[in-house]
Design an enzyme around this catalytic site. Structure first.
Site, short mmCIF file in Angstrom:
data_model
loop_
_atom_site.label_atom_id
_atom_site.label_comp_id
_atom_site.label_asym_id
_atom_site.label_seq_id
_atom_site.Cartn_x
_atom_site.Cartn_y
_atom_site.Cartn_z
N GLU A 180 42.10 35.21 38.98
CA GLU A 180 42.63 35.32 40.43
C GLU A 180 43.09 33.94 40.79
OE1 GLU A 180 39.54 37.46 42.68
OE2 GLU A 180 40.31 39.41 41.85
N ASP B 251 35.84 46.53 39.06
CA ASP B 251 35.55 45.48 40.21
C ASP B 251 34.46 46.04 41.16
OD1 ASP B 251 35.04 43.41 41.83
OD2 ASP B 251 37.15 43.43 42.64
N GLU C 66 30.93 45.34 49.31
CA GLU C 66 32.51 45.16 49.44
C GLU C 66 33.30 46.33 49.45
OE1 GLU C 66 34.18 42.66 46.40
OE2 GLU C 66 36.47 42.98 46.89
O1 GCW Z 1 35.85 41.89 43.85
C1 GCW Z 1 36.78 40.71 43.78
C2 GCW Z 1 36.78 40.46 45.56
C3 GCW Z 1 37.01 38.88 45.64
C4 GCW Z 1 36.25 37.96 44.51
C5 GCW Z 1 36.30 38.37 43.10
C6 GCW Z 1 35.26 37.82 42.13
C7 GCW Z 1 34.95 36.00 44.92
O2 GCW Z 1 37.77 41.05 45.96
O3 GCW Z 1 36.87 38.41 46.70
O4 GCW Z 1 36.16 36.73 44.68
O5 GCW Z 1 36.12 39.84 43.11
O6 GCW Z 1 34.32 38.54 41.92
O7 GCW Z 1 35.49 36.79 41.53
#
Ligand code: GCW
Length: 716
Positions: free
Chosen positions: A326, A400, A428
């Protein structure tokens, strides 16, 4: 008497009656978590405890022993409603002894062979009789075991168990039991829904907020022994000398509670230049032109930085790293592998016993068209290349932290690399701190899932705890749901998730039911029917959430970025694999992501028999159906319904469960602390409204493809 005075008097009488009825006294604002220690209301239990617990002793003079004395004092005084003296030496009157097994005061009282397997953190609690007197003995090899044992004894009393059954032996099954905070240095918390960060960086190191101690105490009470203070999207500034100083103050506070401090680091920290990460400007804190892990200057930089940290924090735990994920920098920026990056840090940490937790949350679209396959594709070939003090840390599922995913196939597929499991406590994708979703059943579903990595009996839990594969170190992390809200977690019931994470990290064989039971008795009530009602509500809440959000294997159809409400039509993100349409693939034929061997082939990453079972819609467990298959709308499900009818039924089942949660809670008015009652009632009504929005917007949207009437067995 004037009218207003009469009103005041009536209100006060009402208030005192309420206090009388609720063991926890005044309006419960949630601050005390599961350590309220309200006086036991059941007189039979109270009498039996009081008769046996009159004077306690905690031998030893260390800071940890003082903490144990204070905790025991506070706990017993509260629970028994009388002062129980807790001294530092055993006398003829002492009937509760907390002492290390080497302590002379224990001479002959306990069978020391039972302690041999308990390691540094395990404990033994026994009720024994000597010379006609009953005594309770808490013992361990090391004082940290005594701290955990004391919390174990208090929990036993807080949950009203019978002293005749007091014979507890317990040791953690996993060594590193960590919270991961996604806290930024500016006080915001990524995916945090309970206020701001607990860490007041501007006030540190001078000002030590009393909450730091309360945080450590709460974690110790559930067996958590480490904390990563800052966000994995790390700001290099955390490694500046002034921040190391601030961190060291926290480490000093946490140390006597058995909690070691770790930091997330930014791989580009050694550079001098500015760089951009997802729209944020970041600056390196070094003076180098590169952060190439093979460059000797970079390696020296990390060694020096690591030494600087250990000079201030001798028991520093190590680094957590999100690299080439990311937008975060990493070794691949220099054509180096994840192993080469991790090993550079491992080499710097090894002399001090520190470790690297290198995250496997990577999904480079060039690696494979299917996001779910990428971590496996990148990491499995690296097995055997990591230094011994490196963990690869992986999320439970391949995408995720969705309400439901199949397991991440990486587990068991890297036999030479210890894998650390990352769970997400903060909700989340499961309703933030607005929805009541008890997560233990979800975590148990993963932990008990048999991967078949080493044949039958290779559950995820047994991989993570080092039973199936000979790991030299074992670890589990939970992304924290804690903030500076007065009640720590936003939703009162989200406290149960923090609690459950700690309990399962210590002992993954505990059941969701037993953990819920303890939490309810420690936090809300002992009244049997009420406990049963609340437990029932908690135990069904996760499946309800799956049903009203993403049933039958659907996933990632949440609102862009915010990840709260539904947005199944989301299609214009900067990356395809951030859109909803990428995941559900609904069209006029059907719905779901074809990951079969004829599709993306993700099924092939699993061990047999899963790869074969997942491969066919006929044998794939229906809860994962649309994860692995693109299925026609009129496909016949095991219930006899068509797929479309089944999808509709699940959405309605989800909202029905929430409706019944609301009814259950409404009927509990008067049975739980009124402040908690009102707080939870308010959030449940939001959840009820939002669950219906989820159902209706998803069904309306998918109906545009199925072209069938919305099916509901009760609707006309
Ligand atoms: O789930 C995603 C989240 C991000 C997060 C990323 C991760 C900290 O939306 O906010 O960043 O995973 O786990 O690195």
């Amino acid at each position: 008497m004037q009218f207003s005075r009469i009103v005041v008097v009536i209100l006060m009488i009402g208030f005192f009656c309420e206090c009388e009825r609720f063991s926890h006294g005044q309006a419960d604002d949630g601050y005390e978590l599961w350590m309220k220690y309200g006086t036991i209301q059941d007189t039979a239990v109270l009498d039996s405890y009081s008769a046996e617990i009159r004077a306690a002793a905690v031998t030893g003079q260390s800071p940890t022993c003082s903490i144990i004395r204070d905790e025991l004092h506070r706990g017993l005084a509260g629970l028994l409603g009388k002062v129980v003296e807790v001294s530092d030496s055993v006398t003829g009157q002492t009937d509760v002894i907390v002492a290390c097994c080497s302590c002379k005061a224990l001479g002959g009282l306990v069978d020391k062979t039972r302690l041999e397997t308990l390691g540094e953190e395990g404990y033994l609690i026994q009720r024994i009789e000597k010379a006609g007197r009953r005594m309770i003995v808490v013992t361990a090899n090391e004082e940290m075991g005594l701290l955990y044992g004391t919390f174990g004894l208090l929990r036993f009393l807080q949950t009203g168990k019978n002293l005749n059954n007091l014979n507890l032996i317990s040791r953690p099954r996993i060594h590193y039991r960590l919270l991961n905070h996604w806290d930024n240095l500016d006080g915001t918390v990524e995916r945090g829904y309970a206020g701001k960060s607990l860490w007041k960086w501007k006030e540190l190191p001078e000002k030590k907020d009393s909450r730091y101690t309360d945080y450590a105490r709460a974690n110790a009470s559930i067996g958590i022994n480490g904390t990563v203070l800052n966000n994995v999207n790390a700001n290099p500034v955390i490694l500046k000398p002034e921040y190391i100083e601030k961190v060291s103050v926290l480490a000093d506070i946490f140390r006597p509670y058995g909690i070691r401090v770790f930091l997330s680091i930014n791989f580009s920290s050694p550079v001098s230049a500015d760089f951009e990460i997802n729209g944020n400007r970041r600056a390196g804190i070094g003076d180098l032109p590169t952060s190439d892990p093979m460059d000797p200057r970079v390696r020296a930089w990390w060694k020096n930085k690591t030494r600087e940290i250990y000079d201030r924090i001798p028991d520093f735990g190590g680094f957590l790293v999100k690299a080439n994920s990311e937008g975060m920098p990493g070794p691949q920026d220099y054509d180096r592998s994840h192993a080469e990056g991790a090993n550079m840090l491992a080499e710097a940490l090894a002399p001090y016993g520190g470790l690297v937790m290198w995250r496997a949350f990577v999904y480079n679209a060039e690696v494979d068209a299917d996001r779910a396959k990428r971590a496996y594709c990148e990491f499995v070939p690296l097995d055997g290349q990591f230094e011994p003090n490196v963990f690869v840390q992986s999320k439970n599922g391949p995408v995720d932290f969705q309400p439901r995913e199949p397991i991440q196939p990486l587990f068991g597929a890297m036999p030479q690399t210890p894998l650390m499991l990352e769970l997400q406590i903060t909700q989340e994708y499961l309703g933030h701190s607005k929805h009541l979703v008890y997560l233990a059943p979800m975590w148990k579903e993963y932990l008990e899932f048999d991967t078949y990595a080493g044949g039958k009996g290779s559950s995820l839990a047994r991989i993570v705890d080092g039973t199936v594969l000979p790991y030299t170190m074992t670890g589990i992390a939970g992304v924290s749901n804690i903030g500076n809200d007065r009640n720590w977690t936003g939703h009162f019931f989200a406290q149960a998730n923090w609690f459950a994470f700690g309990r399962l990290a210590w002992d993954h064989t505990l059941t969701s039911e037993a953990i819920a039971d303890d939490w309810i008795r420690m936090s809300l009530t002992w009244q049997e029917n009420t406990v049963a009602e609340i437990r029932n509500m908690m135990l069904h809440s996760r499946e309800a959430c799956v049903n009203y959000m993403t049933p039958l294997g659907l996933h990632h159809i949440m609102q862009a970025d915010f990840h709260y409400g539904p947005q199944p039509g989301y299609s214009d993100a900067p990356r395809r694999d951030w859109t909803s349409v990428y995941y559900h693939r609904a069209d006029s034929v059907g719905i779901g992501f074809d990951r079969s061997s004829a599709g993306s082939g993700a099924v092939k990453q699993y061990f047999s028999p899963w790869r074969e079972l997942f491969d066919s819609p006929e044998t794939c467990p229906e809860k994962y159906l649309l994860w692995f298959h693109h299925v026609p709308w009129d496909f016949t499900m095991r219930s006899g319904h068509t797929l479309w009818e089944e999808i509709c039924s699940h959405y309605f089942a989800g909202t029905d469960t929430v409706d019944s949660m609301v009814d259950t809670w409404t009927a509990l008015e008067g049975q739980v602390n009124p402040a908690v009652f009102r707080h939870v009632a308010g959030r449940l009504s939001i959840q009820q409204k939002d669950a219906a929005i989820w159902r209706d917007s998803c069904l309306n949207y998918f109906q545009g493809f199925s072209n069938k009437a919305i099916y509901h067995e009760y609707s006309p």
